[in-house]
Design a protein around this motif. Structure first.
Motif, short mmCIF file in Angstrom:
data_model
loop_
_atom_site.label_atom_id
_atom_site.label_comp_id
_atom_site.label_asym_id
_atom_site.label_seq_id
_atom_site.Cartn_x
_atom_site.Cartn_y
_atom_site.Cartn_z
N TYR A 29 -12.02 -11.64 -0.99
CA TYR A 29 -11.22 -11.25 -2.15
C TYR A 29 -11.06 -12.24 -3.38
O TYR A 29 -11.37 -11.57 -4.52
CB TYR A 29 -9.58 -11.28 -1.55
N GLN A 49 -2.84 -12.50 2.31
CA GLN A 49 -3.62 -13.49 3.14
C GLN A 49 -2.71 -14.77 3.28
O GLN A 49 -2.81 -15.59 4.37
CB GLN A 49 -4.88 -13.99 2.45
N SER A 59 -3.19 -11.48 -2.84
CA SER A 59 -3.76 -12.66 -1.97
C SER A 59 -2.74 -13.82 -1.43
O SER A 59 -2.94 -13.98 -0.40
CB SER A 59 -4.83 -13.22 -2.63
N ARG A 81 -3.43 -4.73 -8.75
CA ARG A 81 -3.50 -5.73 -7.93
C ARG A 81 -4.17 -6.90 -8.45
O ARG A 81 -5.24 -6.78 -9.12
CB ARG A 81 -3.92 -5.66 -6.35
N ARG A 126 -12.72 -11.13 -7.06
CA ARG A 126 -12.09 -11.54 -8.34
C ARG A 126 -12.82 -12.22 -9.15
O ARG A 126 -12.39 -12.18 -10.41
CB ARG A 126 -10.71 -12.09 -7.77
N LYS A 186 12.48 5.72 -6.85
CA LYS A 186 12.74 6.53 -8.00
C LYS A 186 11.61 7.53 -8.31
O LYS A 186 10.61 7.44 -7.79
CB LYS A 186 12.97 5.70 -9.29
N LYS A 202 1.46 6.72 2.53
CA LYS A 202 0.06 6.42 2.94
C LYS A 202 -0.49 7.33 4.10
O LYS A 202 -1.56 8.15 3.70
CB LYS A 202 -0.36 4.98 3.56
N ASP A 262 0.89 -1.01 0.01
CA ASP A 262 -0.02 -0.01 0.17
C ASP A 262 0.83 1.21 -0.06
O ASP A 262 1.85 1.34 0.77
CB ASP A 262 -0.97 -0.08 1.38
N GLY A 321 2.88 3.01 -4.90
CA GLY A 321 2.51 4.01 -6.21
C GLY A 321 2.02 3.13 -7.38
O GLY A 321 2.08 3.86 -8.69
N LYS A 322 1.31 2.04 -7.24
CA LYS A 322 0.60 1.35 -8.42
C LYS A 322 -0.41 2.19 -9.07
O LYS A 322 -0.30 1.96 -10.48
CB LYS A 322 -0.08 0.10 -7.65
N THR A 323 -1.27 2.70 -8.15
CA THR A 323 -2.25 3.41 -8.94
C THR A 323 -1.81 4.80 -9.62
O THR A 323 -2.42 4.84 -10.98
CB THR A 323 -3.22 3.98 -7.95
N THR A 324 -0.89 5.19 -9.25
CA THR A 324 -0.08 6.56 -9.97
C THR A 324 0.30 6.10 -11.22
O THR A 324 0.29 6.68 -12.35
CB THR A 324 0.82 7.25 -9.19
N1 T5A Z 1 -5.56 -6.70 -0.48
C1 T5A Z 1 -5.95 -6.73 -1.78
C2 T5A Z 1 -5.35 -7.90 -0.03
O1 T5A Z 1 -5.14 -8.01 1.38
N2 T5A Z 1 -5.47 -9.18 -0.61
C3 T5A Z 1 -6.07 -9.12 -2.10
O2 T5A Z 1 -6.12 -10.08 -2.57
C4 T5A Z 1 -5.93 -7.73 -2.52
C5 T5A Z 1 -6.30 -7.49 -4.13
C6 T5A Z 1 -6.66 -2.52 -1.11
C7 T5A Z 1 -6.08 -3.16 0.03
O3 T5A Z 1 -6.43 -4.62 0.13
C8 T5A Z 1 -5.28 -5.51 0.22
C9 T5A Z 1 -4.03 -4.56 -0.15
C10 T5A Z 1 -4.58 -3.32 0.44
O4 T5A Z 1 -4.38 -2.94 1.79
P1 T5A Z 1 -6.47 -0.04 -1.67
O5 T5A Z 1 -7.21 1.03 -1.13
O6 T5A Z 1 -7.20 -0.60 -3.15
O7 T5A Z 1 -7.01 -1.31 -0.66
O8 T5A Z 1 -5.01 0.06 -1.60
P2 T5A Z 1 -3.78 -0.28 -2.49
O9 T5A Z 1 -3.96 -0.97 -3.51
O10 T5A Z 1 -2.64 -0.43 -1.74
O11 T5A Z 1 -3.75 1.24 -3.11
P3 T5A Z 1 -2.97 2.68 -2.62
O12 T5A Z 1 -3.64 3.96 -3.54
O13 T5A Z 1 -3.13 2.55 -1.19
O14 T5A Z 1 -1.58 2.51 -2.96
P4 T5A Z 1 -0.63 2.74 -4.23
O15 T5A Z 1 -1.62 2.73 -5.56
O16 T5A Z 1 0.23 1.74 -4.34
O17 T5A Z 1 -0.07 4.18 -4.27
P5 T5A Z 1 -0.51 5.47 -4.74
O18 T5A Z 1 -0.29 5.56 -6.20
O19 T5A Z 1 -2.05 5.72 -4.63
O20 T5A Z 1 0.55 6.42 -4.09
C11 T5A Z 1 0.51 6.64 -2.72
C12 T5A Z 1 0.98 8.18 -2.44
O21 T5A Z 1 2.47 8.11 -2.82
C13 T5A Z 1 2.72 9.20 -3.87
C14 T5A Z 1 1.41 9.31 -4.51
O22 T5A Z 1 1.27 10.67 -5.07
C15 T5A Z 1 0.50 9.15 -3.47
O23 T5A Z 1 0.41 10.27 -2.53
N3 T5A Z 1 3.61 8.60 -4.89
C16 T5A Z 1 4.93 8.85 -4.83
N4 T5A Z 1 5.59 9.68 -4.11
C17 T5A Z 1 6.86 9.96 -4.48
N5 T5A Z 1 7.86 9.14 -5.49
C18 T5A Z 1 7.02 8.25 -6.19
N6 T5A Z 1 7.57 7.51 -6.91
C19 T5A Z 1 5.65 8.02 -6.00
N7 T5A Z 1 4.72 7.39 -6.42
C20 T5A Z 1 3.56 7.66 -5.75
#
Ligand code: T5A
Length: 206
Positions: A70, A105, A101, A96, A74, A188, A146, A12, A15-18
């Protein structure tokens, strides 16, 4: 099946979503038909399941219930959205997939990788990504990102020890995946990470 199935994995805040949002724009600019979905979620029913899984009030949820929810989310996403889109020749980007999982999990919750694989093989009919990117950043740095972002959900409220287990889990599956998972240094800057992802995707077409 035609099309291309690309998944993004990592902690979490890695930076996946970004990266996926930038990747979608870059691939569309090259003329590809691209669909971006997230897990859990990505379809009407799967989004409802997501709300149950991540609800901070659901503290009593059994780990096996969590794993099955989950995989249920899926199954719906795969059959309703991903498989039809791949058949239409689209590039499907998924935030993801099964690997999450396996590590959250299977490893961090302690249910075991083998049982999670079995459940998910049934849920997905064995659908495997063509390529998976693992955005590698240490737990303490990912969680810092986060915490600056928003209110944490049920899974994100876990402690650093939990994320250390998740991180260890990713490193374990990275060693045994047969080359499908590409490790990217997520410390990076955004552009460098994106360029590395694009280069790896271009190599798939060569
Ligand atoms: N989960 C999910 C399980 O336990 N089992 C499973 O099978 C599945 C599918 C999902 C939750 O469920 C769990 C995992 C998770 O805990 P979610 O809200 O969809 O919850 O959470 P995530 O998938 O983790 O998505 P997030 O949005 O929380 O994280 P990201 O997508 O990895 O990160 P992102 O892109 O939102 O960036 C986070 C912050 O960092 C900055 C961004 O601007 C943002 O502010 N950032 C950077 N900063 C500096 N340098 C970089 N290179 C950066 N890239 C991003």
């Amino acid at each position: 099946m035609s099309g291309l199935f690309i998944t993004m994995e990592g902690l979490d805040g890695s930076g996946k979503t970004t990266q996926l949002e930038i990747l979608k724009q870059n691939l569309e600019a090259k003329g590809f038909n691209v669909l971006l979905v997230r897990e859990p979620g990505g379809s009407k029913i799967s989004e409802k399941i997501r709300n149950i899984i991540l609800d901070i009030e659901n503290k009593e949820m059994h780990y096996m219930t969590e794993a099955l929810l989950y995989s249920a989310s899926r199954a719906q996403l795969v059959h309703e959205v991903i498989m039809p889109s791949l058949k239409q020749g689209k590039i499907v980007l998924c935030d993801r997939f099964v690997d999450s999982s396996l590590v959250y999990q299977g490893v961090a919750r302690g249910l075991g990788i083998d049982i999670i694989k079995k459940i998910n093989n049934i849920a997905t009919e064995g659908l495997t990504p063509d390529i998976t990117f693992f955005l590698d950043i240490e737990p303490k740095f990912a969680l810092e990102r986060k915490k600056q972002q928003k209110k944490l959900d049920r899974i994100e409220s876990e402690k650093l020890d939990f994320y250390n287990m998740v991180y260890k889990g990713y490193k374990t599956i990275l060693k045994s995946d047969g080359g499908r998972i590409i490790r990217i240094d997520a410390n990076k800057d955004l552009e460098d990470i994106q360029n590395e992802i694009l280069t790896n995707i271009e190599n798939l077409f060569c």
